[in-house]
Scaffold this motif. Structure first.
Motif, PDB file in Angstrom:
ATOM      1  N   ALA B 200       0.863  -1.289  -0.112  1.00 18.45           N
ATOM      2  CA  ALA B 200       0.006   0.180   0.123  1.00 18.45           C
ATOM      3  C   ALA B 200       0.740   1.207   0.057  1.00 18.45           C
ATOM      4  O   ALA B 200       0.551   2.047  -0.744  1.00 18.45           O
ATOM      5  N   PRO B 206       0.155   8.500   0.207  1.00 16.80           N
ATOM      6  CA  PRO B 206      -0.963   9.391   0.575  1.00 16.80           C
ATOM      7  C   PRO B 206      -2.257   8.685   0.969  1.00 16.80           C
ATOM      8  O   PRO B 206      -2.605   8.950   2.089  1.00 16.80           O
ATOM      9  N   ALA B 207      -2.431   7.767   0.116  1.00 16.41           N
ATOM     10  CA  ALA B 207      -3.776   7.067   0.344  1.00 16.41           C
ATOM     11  C   ALA B 207      -3.727   6.253   1.528  1.00 16.41           C
ATOM     12  O   ALA B 207      -4.489   6.097   2.116  1.00 16.41           O
ATOM     13  N   ALA B 208      -2.446   5.700   1.427  1.00 14.02           N
ATOM     14  CA  ALA B 208      -2.134   4.610   2.686  1.00 14.02           C
ATOM     15  C   ALA B 208      -2.365   5.591   4.199  1.00 14.02           C
ATOM     16  O   ALA B 208      -2.798   4.925   4.804  1.00 14.02           O
ATOM     17  N   ARG B 209      -1.798   6.731   4.020  1.00 10.63           N
ATOM     18  CA  ARG B 209      -1.871   7.581   5.379  1.00 10.63           C
ATOM     19  C   ARG B 209      -3.348   7.748   5.450  1.00 10.63           C
ATOM     20  O   ARG B 209      -3.656   7.797   6.799  1.00 10.63           O
ATOM     21  N   MET B 210      -3.936   8.227   4.568  1.00 10.93           N
ATOM     22  CA  MET B 210      -5.272   8.489   4.979  1.00 10.93           C
ATOM     23  C   MET B 210      -6.303   7.451   5.258  1.00 10.93           C
ATOM     24  O   MET B 210      -7.247   7.525   5.757  1.00 10.93           O
ATOM     25  N   LEU B 211      -5.672   6.027   5.109  1.00  8.84           N
ATOM     26  CA  LEU B 211      -6.565   4.822   5.597  1.00  8.84           C
ATOM     27  C   LEU B 211      -6.185   4.403   6.898  1.00  8.84           C
ATOM     28  O   LEU B 211      -6.410   3.390   7.490  1.00  8.84           O
ATOM     29  N   GLY B 212      -5.126   5.358   7.506  1.00  7.51           N
ATOM     30  CA  GLY B 212      -4.706   4.920   8.800  1.00  7.51           C
ATOM     31  C   GLY B 212      -3.558   3.847   8.824  1.00  7.51           C
ATOM     32  O   GLY B 212      -3.400   3.442   9.804  1.00  7.51           O
ATOM     33  N   ILE B 213      -3.076   3.679   7.857  1.00  9.04           N
ATOM     34  CA  ILE B 213      -1.845   2.737   7.827  1.00  9.04           C
ATOM     35  C   ILE B 213      -0.745   3.228   8.408  1.00  9.04           C
ATOM     36  O   ILE B 213      -0.420   4.326   8.053  1.00  9.04           O
ATOM     37  N   PRO B 214       0.046   2.615   9.277  1.00  6.37           N
ATOM     38  CA  PRO B 214       1.055   3.286  10.035  1.00  6.37           C
ATOM     39  C   PRO B 214       2.444   3.605   9.091  1.00  6.37           C
ATOM     40  O   PRO B 214       3.376   2.531   9.390  1.00  6.37           O
TER      41      PRO B 214
END
Lengths: 498, 326
Positions: B200, B206-214
């Motif tokens: 991811a 950015p999408a990973a961050r927005m999905l709450g992925i650390p």
């Protein structure tokens, strides 16, 4: 004879007939609109016109040249939907890139000449910028106009194709684009226009061609067509677009209270969100609405202010915390903030399922497949297999997949940022119904949108923002469109409700 | 799809594409087959052991580098970390007199710590990993020279020699250790949520961050694991040579990156797997072995193996373009 003729063109991709025996004529001096739902074949047809791809059957005839058409594609200028500029270079440099006309051969680069020549283009296209401005510093609508201007610097241009040039623009900005389109048509060129907005199609078109499932349904004079007929041609069924879809339940407990929040591009924003309501955020592009939401999510840093979630203080700057607390944010920018390109649909959706599929530290593959299949079925995502790379799904189906993924975490706050941008009318209605259903199930929904129609239809309350500040708060039942439009342009007619 | 137009060249190019694992394996088999035809000695068990042993060291670094590349990162200091840890291991065993096993484990910890430092600098200061690790390679490589003054440390206790030159069922120990870590790495990347997070982050940060992925934890974790693997390769090399050469790791920088690309992990991240990368490393290893067997002058060897890497990644890119158009 028409300048540009599409003669019985078909295009096949593995397993799909994207275009099926399509014929149409594009005349100089006219705006020819291509209408159709997502996946109807508009983009494929445009690729045939620009020469980016070739038909499997049939041919595209340009000018009077007949079969030897290959080179004459330079008469066709294409402006893509996304901003596709060199953002760190100046307006003038972008206009004339790659300088083959302004600086033929290997001549020395003369900035002043370039900027002098750029000035006339800027005036003709009414771009609010100086030739020496960097593209990152000018507004989105000026960037869009600059893209059109750049296409028009091609002196061989006879046909200008505009692919959803207005999808990122507000109504006032759309008028600027339309003025330019009329100017181009008046100079003897043809414009091929693609849009999902009916009022725009009728405002600008001379001729409208409707595609559905790769076939040409009809080509009509715009003034002989009504909106209802057009919708029926596009969808093959009558879609009720007048229904209001506000949640029928009354708002419940206070879910989120934001007080005095300031951050990148907005100041002193305060609002409440209750369970079971759809709170609309209206404003011009760049009013700071997305920034507020992304700051709440923890994606952007906050400068001041605080928030309370179910009575407990909210922690900023940590997206993981926000998602765990039940906040889900669906960005307006699917490509850059939503999907994971190169990954299968299963992996894209599975990314939010680890609370059930990854408990033991290992992904339970069978379970994941099962849940993903359920999500695909319940959100009506059209795909041949769950292992298909998500980039090969249409925009509407990608959006549904992202919504399904967000819902898999059972959030209690769901923020939709322009959820229907570039999405066909039928999928739009699906999304509106989903928003309503979510709210009725006790989720607090925030709907950020630039479409007044969308907000009026779905939101219970509407907050307007102008240049980073809240400029009004309205009850959808009692507010008039004029009041809302005044508020998003900064002419406050009433004080924000406390 | 226009099957009529597909000529044999097209198919060959497509097969060489390495976009999918099967095509990498197919290419490896083709090259092995050609090598067997070109040199009688190629398939001898003696030669196979040579290839396996060479592959072991490059392979461990390739596992590390490919995992970073899935994230969209690179670590050019892995070779320097391996060299430094090998030298420190030698010093701890020979000059300090620590028991070899303790020295071994201490070095793995140092390697992991260096990897973690790289990861922390990349995430906290938002640095470009390529540029940062060029600098860190200088730091770690320089420390190596400070400690050794460029002189090898000899007299490594023979008790750890087994790790470097021992065999089980005729297979060299380093190769078996590499296989064990390959299995671990594949399990981690393909079967766990952590692995999915890696993909991811690599395909859309950015999408990973927005999905709450650390995102930051994933990055630092993989950098740390990569540093650990580099130290492991360095220590195994010390065990194999019986001395800690300051030059260990000098040749571990570029081949693992090329191997990963050939094996289907692009530098842009998000796709591929360590398994594919290992097959990529095997392709390079077999070709380099064949060059030696054919008696190509040593002066030409570097040039030839470099050219083969260029050809391999060019075929990959060309085949991808073909796929797009088809």
């Amino acid at each position: 004879m028409a300048y540009l003729s599409v003669d019985r063109v078909s295009k096949e991709f593995p397993g799909v007939r994207a275009l099926d025996d399509v014929s149409l004529d594009i005349e100089l001096g006219q705006v020819h609109t291509l209408a159709g739902e997502n996946g109807a074949g508009k983009s494929t047809l445009v690729k045939m016109l620009t020469g980016l791809d070739r038909p499997t059957d049939g041919r595209v005839i340009i000018g009077a040249e007949g079969p030897g058409e290959q080179d004459s594609h330079e008469a066709i200028a294409y402006v893509p939907q996304e901003i596709n500029l060199f953002v760190n270079m100046t307006v003038a440099e972008n206009l004339f890139m790659p300088f083959s006309r302004t600086h033929p051969g290997m001549g020395l680069f003369k900035r002043r000449n370039l900027e002098r020549e750029a000035q006339s283009w800027i005036e003709r296209f009414n771009i609010h910028a100086r030739p020496s401005d960097k593209v990152t510093d000018i507004s989105v609508s000026d960037q869009q106009l600059l893209q059109i201007a750049r296409a028009c610097t091609n002196e061989h241009m006879k046909v200008l194709i505009l692919d959803e040039p207005t999808s990122a623009l507000t109504d006032a900005e759309v008028d600027r684009v339309f003025a330019v389109v009329r100017d181009v048509v008046a100079s003897g060129c043809a414009v091929v226009f693609i849009s999902h907005k009916f009022d725009e199609m009728f405002a600008i078109s001379d001729v409208i061609s409707v595609l559905r499932n790769g076939r040409l349904r009809a080509t009509c004079q715009a003034d002989e067509l009504t909106q209802d007929q057009l919708i029926e041609l596009m969808s093959g069924e009558e879609i009720d677009t007048d229904t209001r879809l506000q949640p029928e339940s009354s708002p419940g407990d206070l879910l989120l209270r934001v007080s005095g929040l300031s951050g990148k591009g907005f100041e002193d924003v305060s609002f409440d969100l209750r369970r079971g309501e759809v709170l609309g955020f209206a404003g011009l592009v760049g009013a700071g609405r997305s920034e507020v939401m992304q700051t709440l999510l923890g994606f952007l840093p906050k400068r001041a202010g605080e928030a309370e979630h179910r009575g407990r203080p909210w922690k900023f700057g940590d997206t993981r915390y926000a998602v765990r607390q039940g906040l889900a944010y669906l960005s307006e920018d699917r490509k850059f903030h939503g999907i994971f390109p190169g990954q299968s649909l299963r992996r894209n959706i599975g990314m939010s399922l680890f609370h059930t599929t990854g408990k033991k530290g290992v992904i339970a593959a069978g379970r994941e497949r099962g849940i993903v299949h359920d999500i695909i079925a319940s959100y009506d995502i059209k795909t041949s297999t769950i292992d298909k790379d998500i980039v090969f799904l249409s925009g509407g189906n990608q959006q549904k997949a992202i919504i399904g993924r967000a819902m898999a975490c059972s959030p209690d706050i769901l923020i939709f940022d322009e959820p229907t941008k570039g999405i066909d009318i039928r999928t739009k209605m699906d999304i509106y119904r989903l928003v309503k259903e979510l709210a009725e199930n006790g989720v607090g929904v925030i709907l950020v949108s630039s479409e007044m129609d969308e907000l009026n239809r779905c939101a219970s309350r509407i907050i307007t923002m102008y240049e980073g500040r809240i400029s009004g708060e309205f009850n959808t039942e009692s507010a008039t469109n004029n009041e809302l439009i005044a508020a998003i342009h900064g002419h406050t007619t009433e004080e924000p409700a406390a | 799809m226009d099957t009529q137009r597909r000529n044999p060249l097209h198919s060959l190019v497509a097969a060489a594409g390495g976009n999918s694992l099967s095509s990498v394996i197919a290419v490896l088999f083709v090259i092995v087959g050609l090598s067997a035809l070109m040199s009688d000695n190629f398939l001898s068990s003696y030669n196979m052991v040579i290839i396996a042993r060479a592959l072991a060291f490059i392979g461990i670094i390739t596992i590390a580098q490919s995992m970073l590349m899935i994230l969209g990162e690179l670590d050019l200091s892995l070779g320097a970390i391996g060299g430094f840890c090998g030298v420190v291991g030698g010093i701890l065993m020979v000059r300090v007199g620590l028991p070899p096993w303790i020295a071994f484990i201490a070095c793995l910890a140092i390697g992991a710590a260096f990897g973690a430092i790289n990861g922390l600098l990349v995430t906290l200061l938002n640095l470009h990993s390529l540029v940062l690790t060029i600098g860190m390679a200088g730091v770690y490589g320089g420390l190596n020279l400070v400690l050794t003054k460029g002189v090898a440390i000899t007299g490594i206790p023979t008790s750890i020699g087994f790790l470097g030159s021992g065999t089980i069922f005729g297979l060299p120990m380093p190769f078996l250790i590499m296989l064990a870590f390959l299995i671990l790495a594949c399990f981690l990347t393909l079967k766990t949520p952590f692995g999915r997070y890696m993909y991811a982050v690599g395909s859309n940060t950015p999408a990973a961050r927005m999905l709450g992925i650390p995102v930051d934890k994933v990055r630092i974790g993989v950098f740390t694991f990569a540093g650990f693997l580099a130290a492991l390769a360095g220590m195994l090399m010390v065990a194999r040579l019986g001395s800690a050469q300051p030059s260990i790791g000098d040749s571990w920088v570029l081949a693992p990156i090329a191997a990963s690309v050939i094996g289907g992990v692009p530098t842009t991240g998000g796709i591929g797997s360590p398994l594919g990368a290992i097959f990529g490393a095997a392709i390079i290893g077999v070709i380099e072995n064949l060059i030696v067997l054919l008696g190509v002058s040593p002066y030409w060897q570097t040039m030839v193996s470099g050219a083969i890497v260029v050809i391999a990644i060019s075929l990959d890119s060309i085949s991808r373009r073909y796929f797009k158009r088809a």
